[in-house]
Scaffold this motif. Structure first.
Motif, mmCIF file in Angstrom:
data_model
loop_
_atom_site.group_PDB
_atom_site.id
_atom_site.type_symbol
_atom_site.label_atom_id
_atom_site.label_comp_id
_atom_site.label_asym_id
_atom_site.label_seq_id
_atom_site.Cartn_x
_atom_site.Cartn_y
_atom_site.Cartn_z
ATOM 1 N N HIS A 267 -5.631 -7.379 18.902
ATOM 2 C CA HIS A 267 -6.152 -7.865 17.624
ATOM 3 C C HIS A 267 -7.277 -6.983 17.104
ATOM 4 O O HIS A 267 -7.401 -6.789 15.893
ATOM 5 N N ASN B 127 -5.510 -3.624 15.871
ATOM 6 C CA ASN B 127 -4.501 -3.756 14.810
ATOM 7 C C ASN B 127 -4.962 -4.546 13.597
ATOM 8 O O ASN B 127 -4.328 -4.475 12.546
ATOM 9 N N ILE B 128 -6.029 -5.323 13.737
ATOM 10 C CA ILE B 128 -6.500 -6.127 12.606
ATOM 11 C C ILE B 128 -7.939 -5.790 12.246
ATOM 12 O O ILE B 128 -8.239 -5.380 11.135
ATOM 13 N N GLN C 54 -2.623 -5.959 4.078
ATOM 14 C CA GLN C 54 -2.423 -7.400 3.930
ATOM 15 C C GLN C 54 -0.934 -7.748 3.937
ATOM 16 O O GLN C 54 -0.536 -8.764 4.520
ATOM 17 N N SER D 259 1.399 -6.122 5.547
ATOM 18 C CA SER D 259 1.873 -6.016 6.934
ATOM 19 C C SER D 259 1.392 -7.191 7.768
ATOM 20 O O SER D 259 2.109 -7.661 8.659
ATOM 21 N N PHE D 260 0.184 -7.704 7.486
ATOM 22 C CA PHE D 260 -0.298 -8.883 8.209
ATOM 23 C C PHE D 260 0.525 -10.108 7.850
ATOM 24 O O PHE D 260 0.849 -10.933 8.709
ATOM 25 N N ASN D 261 0.853 -10.239 6.568
ATOM 26 C CA ASN D 261 1.626 -11.403 6.134
ATOM 27 C C ASN D 261 3.023 -11.426 6.739
ATOM 28 O O ASN D 261 3.616 -12.492 6.896
ATOM 29 N N THR E 232 3.695 -10.464 9.818
ATOM 30 C CA THR E 232 3.593 -10.825 11.226
ATOM 31 C C THR E 232 3.061 -12.237 11.436
ATOM 32 O O THR E 232 3.328 -12.838 12.470
ATOM 33 N N LEU E 233 2.327 -12.783 10.476
ATOM 34 C CA LEU E 233 1.773 -14.124 10.622
ATOM 35 C C LEU E 233 2.817 -15.169 10.286
ATOM 36 O O LEU E 233 3.730 -14.917 9.491
ATOM 37 N N LEU F 219 -8.332 -13.483 6.592
ATOM 38 C CA LEU F 219 -8.048 -12.120 6.160
ATOM 39 C C LEU F 219 -7.445 -12.107 4.758
ATOM 40 O O LEU F 219 -7.748 -11.236 3.950
#
Length: 110
Positions: free
Chosen positions: A19, A22-23, A62, A64-66, A68-69, A79
């Motif tokens: 985390h 990567n975040i 954002q 790419s995060f969306n 994976t979440l 975030l």
């Protein structure tokens, strides 16, 4: 009649380095780059280009995060709220609530 007992032990550990790298690290580095816009001299002519590039990098990050979440339409992640504020799309008090508001409402309803 005696009862049998079964004991299960489950050990779980969160991979915090995943985390962080990567975040957290990309968000911090992009925020630092965004602050460099104010340090660049006006004569360089690259202030707007850097600001737009950093904004687009935040948008791609954002997205790419969306992916994976887990999908949830009730609230934005912290975030996501940060990204909304970075792109100037409001203070997070629109139809979609932040995590803190959703948790508070869920706690009050109990």
């Amino acid at each position: 009649m005696p009862f049998s007992e079964v004991h299960f032990f489950l050990r779980m550990q969160r991979k915090s380095l995943f985390h962080i790298f990567n975040i957290l690290l990309p968000v911090v580095l992009l925020s630092i780059l965004d602050g460099l816009v104010f340090i660049l001299p006006v004569e360089s002519g690259e202030k707007i280009a850097l600001a737009v590039t950093v904004m687009l990098a935040f948008a791609v990050l954002q997205l790419s995060f969306n992916e994976t979440l887990p999908k949830n339409k009730d609230y934005l992640t912290l975030l996501g709220e940060h990204g909304e504020r970075r792109m100037g799309r409001g203070s997070g008090d629109g139809p979609r609530r932040g995590i803190a508001e959703a948790e508070r409402d869920r706690f009050v309803q109990r």
